[in-house]
Design an enzyme around this catalytic site. Structure first.
Site, PDB file in Angstrom:
ATOM      1  N   ARG A 144       8.938   1.901  26.829  1.00 29.30           N
ATOM      2  CA  ARG A 144       9.606   3.175  26.612  1.00 29.30           C
ATOM      3  C   ARG A 144       8.550   4.286  26.626  1.00 29.30           C
ATOM      4  O   ARG A 144       7.371   4.034  26.430  1.00 29.30           O
ATOM      5  CB  ARG A 144      10.331   3.185  25.270  1.00 29.30           C
ATOM      6  CG  ARG A 144      11.424   2.128  25.118  1.00 29.30           C
ATOM      7  CD  ARG A 144      12.039   2.231  23.735  1.00 29.30           C
ATOM      8  NE  ARG A 144      13.159   1.304  23.546  1.00 29.30           N
ATOM      9  CZ  ARG A 144      13.053   0.093  23.015  1.00 29.30           C
ATOM     10  NH1 ARG A 144      11.858  -0.347  22.606  1.00 29.30           N
ATOM     11  NH2 ARG A 144      14.103  -0.695  22.881  1.00 29.30           N
ATOM     12  N   LYS A 169      11.009   0.849  19.205  1.00 27.81           N
ATOM     13  CA  LYS A 169      12.197   1.500  18.663  1.00 27.81           C
ATOM     14  C   LYS A 169      12.660   0.767  17.414  1.00 27.81           C
ATOM     15  O   LYS A 169      12.721  -0.454  17.386  1.00 27.81           O
ATOM     16  CB  LYS A 169      13.299   1.498  19.728  1.00 27.81           C
ATOM     17  CG  LYS A 169      14.513   2.334  19.355  1.00 27.81           C
ATOM     18  CD  LYS A 169      15.488   2.376  20.520  1.00 27.81           C
ATOM     19  CE  LYS A 169      16.698   3.237  20.192  1.00 27.81           C
ATOM     20  NZ  LYS A 169      17.645   3.292  21.335  1.00 27.81           N
ATOM     21  N   HIS A 238      12.148   6.382  32.805  1.00 26.25           N
ATOM     22  CA  HIS A 238      13.079   5.338  32.373  1.00 26.25           C
ATOM     23  C   HIS A 238      13.636   4.550  33.548  1.00 26.25           C
ATOM     24  O   HIS A 238      14.033   3.399  33.395  1.00 26.25           O
ATOM     25  CB  HIS A 238      14.218   5.932  31.553  1.00 26.25           C
ATOM     26  CG  HIS A 238      14.954   4.900  30.764  1.00 26.25           C
ATOM     27  ND1 HIS A 238      14.472   4.380  29.582  1.00 26.25           N
ATOM     28  CD2 HIS A 238      16.117   4.249  31.019  1.00 26.25           C
ATOM     29  CE1 HIS A 238      15.315   3.467  29.141  1.00 26.25           C
ATOM     30  NE2 HIS A 238      16.317   3.361  29.981  1.00 26.25           N
ATOM     31  N   ARG A 241      11.493   1.460  33.799  1.00 29.29           N
ATOM     32  CA  ARG A 241      11.841   0.447  32.789  1.00 29.29           C
ATOM     33  C   ARG A 241      13.151  -0.243  33.144  1.00 29.29           C
ATOM     34  O   ARG A 241      13.271  -1.468  33.069  1.00 29.29           O
ATOM     35  CB  ARG A 241      11.931   1.123  31.423  1.00 29.29           C
ATOM     36  CG  ARG A 241      12.440   0.236  30.291  1.00 29.29           C
ATOM     37  CD  ARG A 241      12.343   0.998  28.986  1.00 29.29           C
ATOM     38  NE  ARG A 241      13.237   0.489  27.960  1.00 29.29           N
ATOM     39  CZ  ARG A 241      12.952  -0.513  27.129  1.00 29.29           C
ATOM     40  NH1 ARG A 241      11.782  -1.119  27.217  1.00 29.29           N
ATOM     41  NH2 ARG A 241      13.814  -0.897  26.226  1.00 29.29           N
ATOM     42  N   HIS A 264      14.777  -5.093  22.963  1.00 32.05           N
ATOM     43  CA  HIS A 264      16.126  -4.841  22.476  1.00 32.05           C
ATOM     44  C   HIS A 264      16.458  -5.791  21.334  1.00 32.05           C
ATOM     45  O   HIS A 264      15.995  -6.932  21.312  1.00 32.05           O
ATOM     46  CB  HIS A 264      17.153  -5.054  23.595  1.00 32.05           C
ATOM     47  CG  HIS A 264      17.118  -4.005  24.644  1.00 32.05           C
ATOM     48  ND1 HIS A 264      17.530  -4.231  25.928  1.00 32.05           N
ATOM     49  CD2 HIS A 264      16.713  -2.708  24.603  1.00 32.05           C
ATOM     50  CE1 HIS A 264      17.387  -3.122  26.634  1.00 32.05           C
ATOM     51  NE2 HIS A 264      16.894  -2.198  25.850  1.00 32.05           N
ATOM     52  N   TYR A 273      21.178  -1.753  30.433  1.00 30.53           N
ATOM     53  CA  TYR A 273      20.027  -1.324  31.217  1.00 30.53           C
ATOM     54  C   TYR A 273      19.925  -2.000  32.566  1.00 30.53           C
ATOM     55  O   TYR A 273      19.244  -1.495  33.446  1.00 30.53           O
ATOM     56  CB  TYR A 273      18.727  -1.602  30.449  1.00 30.53           C
ATOM     57  CG  TYR A 273      18.393  -0.555  29.449  1.00 30.53           C
ATOM     58  CD1 TYR A 273      17.503   0.461  29.753  1.00 30.53           C
ATOM     59  CD2 TYR A 273      18.963  -0.577  28.191  1.00 30.53           C
ATOM     60  CE1 TYR A 273      17.183   1.435  28.823  1.00 30.53           C
ATOM     61  CE2 TYR A 273      18.656   0.386  27.254  1.00 30.53           C
ATOM     62  CZ  TYR A 273      17.770   1.390  27.579  1.00 30.53           C
ATOM     63  OH  TYR A 273      17.460   2.346  26.652  1.00 30.53           O
TER      64      TYR A 273
END
Length: 284
Positions: A144, A169, A238, A241, A264, A273
């Site tokens: 990220r 995250k 992004h 990714r 995740h 994604y």
């Protein structure tokens, strides 16, 4: 039929689905089973599923006026796909009534992955080591933007071919394995390029002033590279990714592995994604 719902909830929990999904998917399946009034799931046919799908488009909302949104109808389809795939894989059904059925995809505005050819064009157009490292961080390692910003020298273990994400995250951490090529180029950057003019000794990626690269600096670096490669200007960090996730899945990596690679917490986040095949529980 309630026993199927309870078992389905247990399956979702054990498979790593999020709490909201553990509640929503069984609720969708329960409504379908009540709609059909089935005595056994072996009675369920593709035809009754199609009728239920058509009924969802005129089904009134329970607590206010109006009808179901397109994305909510997609949730019902997804719930049935997961439910019947689970039943088939656990030998609860010999035939999956969802197999062969296709439904209109809700236009969610989800970004598409870059093709392998476009990614190769970006690497070919990269002329500076900083550009190459940027591509490796966001594509090869799937970071990220915030993770790349916070990356430190100690987090990149070239000799062991490992990259540590210590500020992911939700305060999560993970370890990303590096291929020999990626580890080699990151090592070259550390040994030959990063040392000169470094102001912030701990930061891994430095800007031209020798300070930690910010997200906006990464964006500018990518925009210049995209322009030089003659590619679509909408390509963002992004996208890189997103694209590695899709390419790993298309290459045969399991959904669980890609989930861990991306950092995740839940499987459904990985499915958002990346485009995956029907056998990996994606909505058609």
């Amino acid at each position: 039929m309630e026993v199927y719902i309870i078992q389905f909830q247990n399956y979702l929990q054990q498979s790593g689905y999020g709490l909201s999904t553990q509640r929503m998917l069984p609720a969708c399946v329960r409504e379908f089973l009540e709609y059909g009034g089935f005595k056994s799931i072996v009675e369920i046919s593709p035809g009754i599923i199609v009728l239920f799908y058509e009924w969802l488009h005129i089904r009134p909302l329970k607590y206010r006026s109006g009808a179901l949104s397109g994305i909510m109808i997609s949730h019902y389809v997804y719930a049935l796909k997961v439910f019947f795939s689970w039943q088939e894989s656990s030998d609860g059904l010999q035939y999956n009534p969802m197999s062969g059925l296709k439904f209109r995809r809700h236009a969610s505005g989800r970004r598409e992955a870059l093709s392998v050819e476009v990614v190769e064009a970006l690497f070919t157009a990269a002329i500076s080591m900083r550009e190459k490292v940027m591509l490796h961080l966001f594509y090869s390692c799937g970071l990220r933007r915030s993770e790349a910003e916070m990356l430190n020298v100690r987090d990149v273990q070239v000799r062991h071919r490992l990259l540590y994400v210590r500020s992911g995250k939700g305060a999560s951490r993970r370890v990303i394995p590096l291929t020999g090529k990626v580890a080699g180029e990151l090592g070259v950057y550390l040994e030959e390029y990063r040392k000169s003019g470094a102001v912030e000794k701990g930061a891994f990626m430095l800007n031209r002033e020798g300070r930690r690269m910010s997200g906006s600096s990464y964006n500018r670096l990518l925009k210049g590279l995209v322009g030089r490669a003659g590619l679509w200007q909408g390509i963002s960090l992004h996208y890189l990714r997103h694209s590695i996730a899709t390419h790993l899945l298309q290459g045969g990596m399991s959904l669980e592995y890609v989930r861990d690679f991306l950092g995740h917490r839940h499987l459904e986040a990985t499915q958002i994604y990346a485009k995956v095949g029907a056998h990996q529980l994606a909505v058609i």
